[in-house]
Design an enzyme around this catalytic site. Structure first.
Site, PDB file in Angstrom:
ATOM      1  N   THR A  64       0.830  -1.210   0.000  1.00 26.85           N
ATOM      2  CA  THR A  64       0.000   0.000   0.000  1.00 26.85           C
ATOM      3  C   THR A  64       0.866   1.263   0.000  1.00 26.85           C
ATOM      4  N   GLY A  71       3.296  -3.342   8.249  1.00 27.28           N
ATOM      5  CA  GLY A  71       3.678  -3.579   9.640  1.00 27.28           C
ATOM      6  C   GLY A  71       5.193  -3.672   9.749  1.00 27.28           C
ATOM      7  N   GLU A  98      -6.099  -5.894   3.857  1.00 24.73           N
ATOM      8  CA  GLU A  98      -6.234  -7.000   2.891  1.00 24.73           C
ATOM      9  C   GLU A  98      -7.402  -6.747   1.943  1.00 24.73           C
TER      10      GLU A  98
HETATM   11  C1  LIG Z   1      -7.066 -17.817  13.202  1.00 23.68           C
HETATM   12  C2  LIG Z   1      -6.143 -17.319  12.153  1.00 23.68           C
HETATM   13  C3  LIG Z   1      -5.388 -16.096  12.570  1.00 23.68           C
HETATM   14  C4  LIG Z   1      -4.810 -15.401  11.365  1.00 23.68           C
HETATM   15  C5  LIG Z   1      -4.414 -14.046  11.660  1.00 23.68           C
HETATM   16  C6  LIG Z   1      -4.252 -13.197  10.428  1.00 23.68           C
HETATM   17  C7  LIG Z   1      -4.125 -11.795  10.902  1.00 23.68           C
HETATM   18  C8  LIG Z   1      -3.345 -10.978   9.972  1.00 23.68           C
HETATM   19  C9  LIG Z   1      -2.835  -9.785  10.674  1.00 23.68           C
HETATM   20  C10 LIG Z   1      -1.992  -8.973   9.745  1.00 23.68           C
HETATM   21  C11 LIG Z   1      -2.297  -7.565   9.878  1.00 23.68           C
HETATM   22  C12 LIG Z   1      -2.369  -6.763   8.847  1.00 23.68           C
HETATM   23  C13 LIG Z   1      -2.014  -7.212   7.463  1.00 23.68           C
HETATM   24  C14 LIG Z   1      -2.528  -6.280   6.436  1.00 23.68           C
HETATM   25  C15 LIG Z   1      -1.745  -6.466   5.170  1.00 23.68           C
HETATM   26  C16 LIG Z   1      -2.291  -5.685   3.996  1.00 23.68           C
HETATM   27  O1  LIG Z   1      -3.277  -5.027   4.073  1.00 23.68           O
HETATM   28  S1  LIG Z   1      -1.429  -5.897   2.560  1.00 23.68           S
HETATM   29  C17 LIG Z   1      -2.213  -4.881   1.371  1.00 23.68           C
HETATM   30  C18 LIG Z   1      -3.514  -5.471   0.919  1.00 23.68           C
HETATM   31  N1  LIG Z   1      -4.023  -4.734  -0.200  1.00 23.68           N
HETATM   32  C19 LIG Z   1      -5.088  -5.091  -0.831  1.00 23.68           C
HETATM   33  O2  LIG Z   1      -5.716  -6.044  -0.478  1.00 23.68           O
HETATM   34  C20 LIG Z   1      -5.435  -4.289  -2.049  1.00 23.68           C
HETATM   35  C21 LIG Z   1      -6.842  -4.522  -2.485  1.00 23.68           C
HETATM   36  N2  LIG Z   1      -6.959  -4.366  -3.924  1.00 23.68           N
HETATM   37  C22 LIG Z   1      -6.881  -5.389  -4.775  1.00 23.68           C
HETATM   38  O3  LIG Z   1      -6.697  -6.543  -4.409  1.00 23.68           O
HETATM   39  C23 LIG Z   1      -7.025  -5.042  -6.224  1.00 23.68           C
HETATM   40  O4  LIG Z   1      -6.721  -3.715  -6.476  1.00 23.68           O
HETATM   41  C24 LIG Z   1      -8.430  -5.368  -6.770  1.00 23.68           C
HETATM   42  C25 LIG Z   1      -8.724  -6.857  -6.578  1.00 23.68           C
HETATM   43  C26 LIG Z   1      -9.477  -4.546  -6.061  1.00 23.68           C
HETATM   44  C27 LIG Z   1      -8.433  -5.053  -8.263  1.00 23.68           C
HETATM   45  O5  LIG Z   1      -7.384  -5.755  -8.887  1.00 23.68           O
HETATM   46  P1  LIG Z   1      -6.643  -5.171 -10.184  1.00 23.68           P
HETATM   47  O6  LIG Z   1      -5.759  -6.199 -10.796  1.00 23.68           O
HETATM   48  O7  LIG Z   1      -5.982  -3.902  -9.811  1.00 23.68           O
HETATM   49  O8  LIG Z   1      -7.827  -4.806 -11.116  1.00 23.68           O
HETATM   50  P2  LIG Z   1      -8.812  -5.580 -12.050  1.00 23.68           P
HETATM   51  O9  LIG Z   1      -8.336  -5.293 -13.414  1.00 23.68           O
HETATM   52  O10 LIG Z   1     -10.164  -5.114 -11.709  1.00 23.68           O
HETATM   53  O11 LIG Z   1      -8.673  -7.123 -11.807  1.00 23.68           O
HETATM   54  C28 LIG Z   1      -8.226  -7.906 -12.829  1.00 23.68           C
HETATM   55  C29 LIG Z   1      -8.758  -9.316 -12.734  1.00 23.68           C
HETATM   56  O12 LIG Z   1      -8.015 -10.007 -11.745  1.00 23.68           O
HETATM   57  C30 LIG Z   1      -8.876 -10.617 -10.816  1.00 23.68           C
HETATM   58  N3  LIG Z   1      -8.180 -10.627  -9.521  1.00 23.68           N
HETATM   59  C31 LIG Z   1      -7.932  -9.567  -8.736  1.00 23.68           C
HETATM   60  N4  LIG Z   1      -7.287  -9.993  -7.628  1.00 23.68           N
HETATM   61  C32 LIG Z   1      -7.092 -11.315  -7.764  1.00 23.68           C
HETATM   62  C33 LIG Z   1      -6.476 -12.304  -6.939  1.00 23.68           C
HETATM   63  N5  LIG Z   1      -5.943 -11.985  -5.747  1.00 23.68           N
HETATM   64  N6  LIG Z   1      -6.464 -13.570  -7.385  1.00 23.68           N
HETATM   65  C34 LIG Z   1      -7.024 -13.906  -8.558  1.00 23.68           C
HETATM   66  N7  LIG Z   1      -7.634 -13.011  -9.396  1.00 23.68           N
HETATM   67  C35 LIG Z   1      -7.664 -11.739  -8.983  1.00 23.68           C
HETATM   68  C36 LIG Z   1     -10.087  -9.760 -10.841  1.00 23.68           C
HETATM   69  O13 LIG Z   1     -11.181 -10.477 -10.347  1.00 23.68           O
HETATM   70  C37 LIG Z   1     -10.195  -9.437 -12.305  1.00 23.68           C
HETATM   71  O14 LIG Z   1     -10.721 -10.597 -12.940  1.00 23.68           O
HETATM   72  P3  LIG Z   1     -11.427 -10.483 -14.355  1.00 23.68           P
HETATM   73  O15 LIG Z   1     -10.476  -9.791 -15.291  1.00 23.68           O
HETATM   74  O16 LIG Z   1     -12.659  -9.720 -14.127  1.00 23.68           O
HETATM   75  O17 LIG Z   1     -11.691 -11.907 -14.744  1.00 23.68           O
HETATM   76  C1  LIG Z   2      -3.964  -1.944  10.656  1.00 26.05           C
HETATM   77  C2  LIG Z   2      -3.584  -1.925   9.213  1.00 26.05           C
HETATM   78  C3  LIG Z   2      -2.511  -2.709   8.794  1.00 26.05           C
HETATM   79  C4  LIG Z   2      -2.100  -2.669   7.463  1.00 26.05           C
HETATM   80  N1  LIG Z   2      -1.011  -3.403   7.082  1.00 26.05           N
HETATM   81  C5  LIG Z   2      -0.556  -3.310   5.799  1.00 26.05           C
HETATM   82  C6  LIG Z   2       0.619  -4.001   5.394  1.00 26.05           C
HETATM   83  O1  LIG Z   2       1.240  -4.705   6.173  1.00 26.05           O
HETATM   84  N2  LIG Z   2       1.043  -3.862   4.117  1.00 26.05           N
HETATM   85  C7  LIG Z   2       0.378  -3.092   3.218  1.00 26.05           C
HETATM   86  O2  LIG Z   2       0.812  -3.010   2.076  1.00 26.05           O
HETATM   87  N3  LIG Z   2      -0.761  -2.448   3.565  1.00 26.05           N
HETATM   88  C8  LIG Z   2      -1.232  -2.523   4.823  1.00 26.05           C
HETATM   89  N4  LIG Z   2      -2.375  -1.856   5.195  1.00 26.05           N
HETATM   90  C9  LIG Z   2      -3.076  -1.036   4.217  1.00 26.05           C
HETATM   91  C10 LIG Z   2      -4.402  -1.648   3.794  1.00 26.05           C
HETATM   92  O3  LIG Z   2      -4.195  -2.768   3.003  1.00 26.05           O
HETATM   93  C11 LIG Z   2      -5.219  -0.578   3.075  1.00 26.05           C
HETATM   94  O4  LIG Z   2      -5.523   0.428   4.026  1.00 26.05           O
HETATM   95  C12 LIG Z   2      -6.493  -1.205   2.531  1.00 26.05           C
HETATM   96  O5  LIG Z   2      -6.203  -2.026   1.437  1.00 26.05           O
HETATM   97  C13 LIG Z   2      -7.542  -0.134   2.129  1.00 26.05           C
HETATM   98  O6  LIG Z   2      -7.029   0.773   1.246  1.00 26.05           O
HETATM   99  P1  LIG Z   2      -7.131   2.351   1.472  1.00 26.05           P
HETATM  100  O7  LIG Z   2      -6.669   2.621   2.841  1.00 26.05           O
HETATM  101  O8  LIG Z   2      -6.393   2.965   0.358  1.00 26.05           O
HETATM  102  O9  LIG Z   2      -8.663   2.677   1.403  1.00 26.05           O
HETATM  103  P2  LIG Z   2      -9.438   3.309   0.179  1.00 26.05           P
HETATM  104  O10 LIG Z   2      -9.350   2.322  -0.955  1.00 26.05           O
HETATM  105  O11 LIG Z   2      -8.966   4.691  -0.073  1.00 26.05           O
HETATM  106  O12 LIG Z   2     -10.918   3.312   0.744  1.00 26.05           O
HETATM  107  C14 LIG Z   2     -11.600   4.492   1.196  1.00 26.05           C
HETATM  108  C15 LIG Z   2     -13.074   4.420   0.768  1.00 26.05           C
HETATM  109  O13 LIG Z   2     -13.157   4.431  -0.649  1.00 26.05           O
HETATM  110  C16 LIG Z   2     -13.977   3.386  -1.100  1.00 26.05           C
HETATM  111  N5  LIG Z   2     -13.484   2.853  -2.389  1.00 26.05           N
HETATM  112  C17 LIG Z   2     -12.217   2.718  -2.802  1.00 26.05           C
HETATM  113  N6  LIG Z   2     -12.166   2.126  -4.012  1.00 26.05           N
HETATM  114  C18 LIG Z   2     -13.427   1.873  -4.376  1.00 26.05           C
HETATM  115  C19 LIG Z   2     -14.039   1.254  -5.502  1.00 26.05           C
HETATM  116  N7  LIG Z   2     -13.317   0.745  -6.491  1.00 26.05           N
HETATM  117  N8  LIG Z   2     -15.371   1.169  -5.534  1.00 26.05           N
HETATM  118  C20 LIG Z   2     -16.114   1.641  -4.522  1.00 26.05           C
HETATM  119  N9  LIG Z   2     -15.604   2.219  -3.417  1.00 26.05           N
HETATM  120  C21 LIG Z   2     -14.279   2.338  -3.340  1.00 26.05           C
HETATM  121  C22 LIG Z   2     -13.894   2.319  -0.018  1.00 26.05           C
HETATM  122  O14 LIG Z   2     -15.053   1.486  -0.029  1.00 26.05           O
HETATM  123  C23 LIG Z   2     -13.803   3.163   1.244  1.00 26.05           C
HETATM  124  O15 LIG Z   2     -15.105   3.495   1.656  1.00 26.05           O
HETATM  125  C24 LIG Z   2      -2.799  -1.871   6.530  1.00 26.05           C
HETATM  126  C25 LIG Z   2      -3.898  -1.113   6.952  1.00 26.05           C
HETATM  127  C26 LIG Z   2      -4.291  -1.121   8.277  1.00 26.05           C
HETATM  128  C27 LIG Z   2      -5.448  -0.277   8.703  1.00 26.05           C
END
Ligand SMILES: CCCCCCCCCC/C=C\CCCC(=O)SCCNC(=O)CCNC(=O)[C@H](O)C(C)(C)COP(=O)(O)OP(=O)(O)OC[C@H]1O[C@@H](n2cnc3c(N)ncnc32)[C@H](O)[C@@H]1OP(=O)(O)O
Ligand SMILES: Cc1cc2nc3c(=O)[nH]c(=O)nc-3n(C[C@H](O)[C@H](O)[C@H](O)COP(=O)(O)OP(=O)(O)OC[C@H]3O[C@@H](n4cnc5c(N)ncnc54)[C@H](O)[C@@H]3O)c2cc1C
Length: 646
Positions: free
Chosen positions: A138, A176, A414
């Protein structure tokens, strides 16, 4: 032991231990989990309640605990990933740790994306914790993957990638372990031979291996947050940082700069799919903890009166049962859905490792949808549990504020939940395939008979009632038909397209319908998986009590979404009126087993860390004891008196 809670346990109609075995997946697994939980008696894990510490002290205490955990894991020879997970979740209690990301994202990324040579180099370093990793994806300005700005440009003359954050918005934000890690998996747009090939993963060293001083890289902690005080979520700015070609995961660039396409570009996103799958199980766990606290407390708390008799237990109030028992049913439902999600993840990722990617889109859609559905529900549920404990629920001693603060970001990280729900392209695609006459398999197969059912807005009077509200299989069927809301979403897109809007605008103008369809699909999956699970449970007493919970879960969901069921003509108005009556009957049936049902989750007191949720029910004396440990009570007269009040 509090006499109320003793009486509750005597009232149970089933064997609690046997239900624990079902939740754990068998007596052997329960035995092993309990053995692992004995670590809680280890004095090396004694610590101050984090609520009495400053942020910096909390971080330090958490790092100390993480380091101890690693040493003990080695000492006890625990190496199975599921056992490590169990061990860590026991020791961590209700808080996260800064090394968590190393385990849940850095290592899994290495395992799934290193080639043989990379595995040989990086895995020993990462599993011995010389390399401490984070996952930096991110950015300050973006989370949408195609919009990420960090670049990795290949320089064939030196055989290096040059990583760069060209703008303020491209600074990596949130990963993190900003202070803890010395390496990161960095997600960057790959450029080679002047062309962009999209997002790829690179291993970047951040800090010196001995001194831990940052390399010429800006890296640090982003400051205090709503919760996550133990975790040093970080920032990372890369200014033309050079790394060897070998540090690109999955190695898609040849020495001459030629790009070799992967089997699927989406394999780079695999770690997110893994965590989203885990978060379904985490939702179940946190829902179960919250219910344990609120239900045990409600069994020992007496307040006001129903009749002119001694004050009743608050668990006897119908409204209290209505707040808590549907959540208890949800905790059970999500436990079984969590088991399903884990099995599905490992089954499909096994196929993917063998080169069969056919089920990857379904795995992505299901994990994204269920992650959003279960985290949203649990997030709301924790707060209901907290409020149901009245004033004492607001005290940090109840653990409920911490459970909320630590859990609520699951709705954001996520993949933000709305964005995850909008990954319904898969649902719409499946709907179109079914409409074109293709026979769908698996969980989507219910769309096959859509043409016959035509579930859409109709006056309820024009349809025959399909549902016997006392019959679970009928309820599953009605959820299935409601899930056909995807038809409305698809139609909305179609209508927008007919207005000559672009596909993208048509999609955005149908987004509310799409999220609703996704939600309905997930709700159907949960009801179905809960019901399916019942057929595996041979013990008649347990089967009976879980059937009651499943009925409550299904009927409560219908009551909350009555508009959908009425509009689709799945239930008549008189049937809808019967549902609250039946729900009240179910609350009465669950009441005698409520404490036993939360006991079956088998949380040791130290894991719950809640004065209100204590197994012995001795709440009041321990609340008093806890308050006396407040740092404000360290002296009889606080220094502020002398400074400002005197
Ligand atoms: C008991 C158990 C305990 C376990 C404890 C766990 C606790 C964990 C604690 C850890 C704490 C914090 C960790 C946090 C870490 C993070 O947050 S990391 C950052 C995470 N970021 C995101 O998740 C970003 C979200 N956004 C996206 O994933 C993509 O932007 C999105 C999917 C929204 C769009 O993907 P794009 O590729 O950019 O765009 P499209 O063109 O729309 O998609 C293309 C096609 O690809 C398909 N797709 C997308 N993602 C995937 C995937 N992951 N796998 C397979 N396919 C995927 C999508 O459906 C489209 O398909 P199509 O072309 O329509 O057929
Ligand atoms: C505690 C914590 C730990 C994290 N750890 C990690 C880490 O280890 N590594 C890492 O890379 N990231 C990490 N992140 C980041 C996290 O993955 C992002 O915050 C998360 O994916 C959401 O993205 P954003 O903050 O940009 O929200 P945004 O995408 O800006 O969302 C803001 C608003 O916009 C709306 N919105 C955005 N896009 C759309 C759309 N396409 N259609 C409709 N509505 C939309 C959402 O619904 C929401 O209401 C962490 C975040 C937190 C809070």
């Amino acid at each position: 032991m509090n006499p109320d809670i003793v009486k509750e346990r005597q009232n149970a109609s089933f064997d609690v231990q046997k239900l624990t075995y079902i939740l754990d997946g068998g007596p052997e697994k329960t035995k092993r989990r309990r053995e692992i939980s004995l670590v809680l008696n280890d004095p090396d894990f004694d610590e101050e309640d984090p609520n009495f510490l400053s942020r910096s002290e909390r971080y330090e205490q958490a790092v100390r605990k993480s380091a101890q955990m690693i040493l003990k894991l080695r000492e006890y020879g625990i190496s199975d990933p599921a056992e490590i997970n169990c061990y860590k979740s026991v020791v961590r209690g209700n808080f996260h740790e800064s090394l968590g990301l190393h385990y849940v994202m850095f290592l899994p990324t290495l395992y799934s994306q290193c080639d043989q040579e990379q595995s040989k180099k990086w895995l020993p370093l990462a599993t011995s914790f010389e390399v401490l990793g984070t996952y930096a994806q991110t950015e300050l300005g973006h989370t949408h993957l195609r919009g990420l700005e960090t670049t990795a440009t290949f320089d064939p003359t030196t055989q290096e990638f040059v990583l760069n954050s060209p703008t303020v918005t491209s600074i990596k934000w949130w990963p993190g372990a900003g202070k803890t890690s010395n390496h990161a998996v960095v997600l960057a747009q790959l450029y080679t031979r002047g062309k962009c090939h999209g997002l790829h993963a690179f291993i970047v060293q951040l800090r010196h291996m001995d001194t831990h001083e940052p390399l010429p890289i800006l890296v640090g902690d982003i400051g205090p947050k709503f919760g996550f005080s133990e975790v040093d979520n970080g920032f990372l700015k890369l200014d033309h940082v050079r790394i060897p070609r070998e540090n690109m995961l999955m190695k898609h660039v040849e020495p001459d700069g030629r790009y070799v396409k992967p089997a699927s570009a989406k394999l780079t996103y695999g770690t997110m799919v893994f965590i989203r799958s885990l978060l379904v199980g985490l939702s179940a766990l946190v829902m179960a903890k919250s219910c344990t606290i609120a239900i045990r407390y409600s069994a020992v708390r007496h307040q006001s009166e129903i009749r002119s008799e001694p004050e009743p237990q608050i668990l006897d109030y119908q409204t209290q049962q209505y707040k808590l028992f549907p959540l208890l049913a949800t905790a059970y439902a999500f436990s079984f859905v969590g088991q399903y999600m884990t099995e599905t993840y490992y089954r499909i990722s096994g196929d993917i490792n063998q080169g069969d990617l056919s089920e990857l889109p379904e795995l992505h859609a299901v994990s994204a949808g269920l992650k959003a559905f279960t985290t949203w529900t649990t997030n709301t549920g924790i707060e209901v549990c907290r409020m149901s404990c009245g004033g004492h629920g607001y005290s940090r001693s109840s653990a409920l504020p911490d459970l909320y603060a630590e859990f609520t970001p699951t709705c954001t990280y996520e993949g933000e939940n709305t964005v995850m729900m909008l990954q319904t392209a898969y649902l719409v695609k499946s709907y179109r395939q079914a409409k074109a006459g293709e026979q769908l398999r698996g969980i989507m197969s219910y769309l096959n008979d859509m043409e016959q059912r035509h579930v859409r807005a109709h006056p309820a009077s024009a349809r025959p009632a399909l549902v016997d509200i006392n019959d679970l299989s009928d309820l599953v069927e009605s959820y299935k038909l409601r899930a056909a809301l995807v038809e409305s979403a698809a139609k909305s897109i179609q209508q927008e397209l007919q207005k000559r809007r672009s596909h993208e605008d048509a999609w955005n103008n149908s987004a509310i319908d799409l999220v609703k369809a996704s939600d309905a699909h997930c709700h159907y999956m949960v009801v179905k998986l809960f019901t399916d699970k019942l057929s595996e449970i041979g013990d008649p007493d347990i089967n009976l009590v879980l059937t009651t919970l499943a009925q409550l879960y299904a009927l409560h969901g219908i009551a909350l979404n009555s508009g959908d069921f009425l509009q689709a003509g799945l239930l008549t108005v008189p049937q809808m009126q019967q549902i609250p009556v039946r729900i009240k009957e179910l609350l009465c049936l669950i009441r005698p087993n409520a404490v036993a049902l939360v006991d079956a989750f088998d949380f040791p007191d130290k894991v719950l860390s809640s004065v209100l949720g204590r197994y012995d029910g001795n709440v009041y004396e321990n609340l008093f004891e806890w308050a006396r440990r407040s740092p404000l009570n360290a002296t009889e007269v606080h220094e502020s008196f002398h400074k400002y009040l005197k």
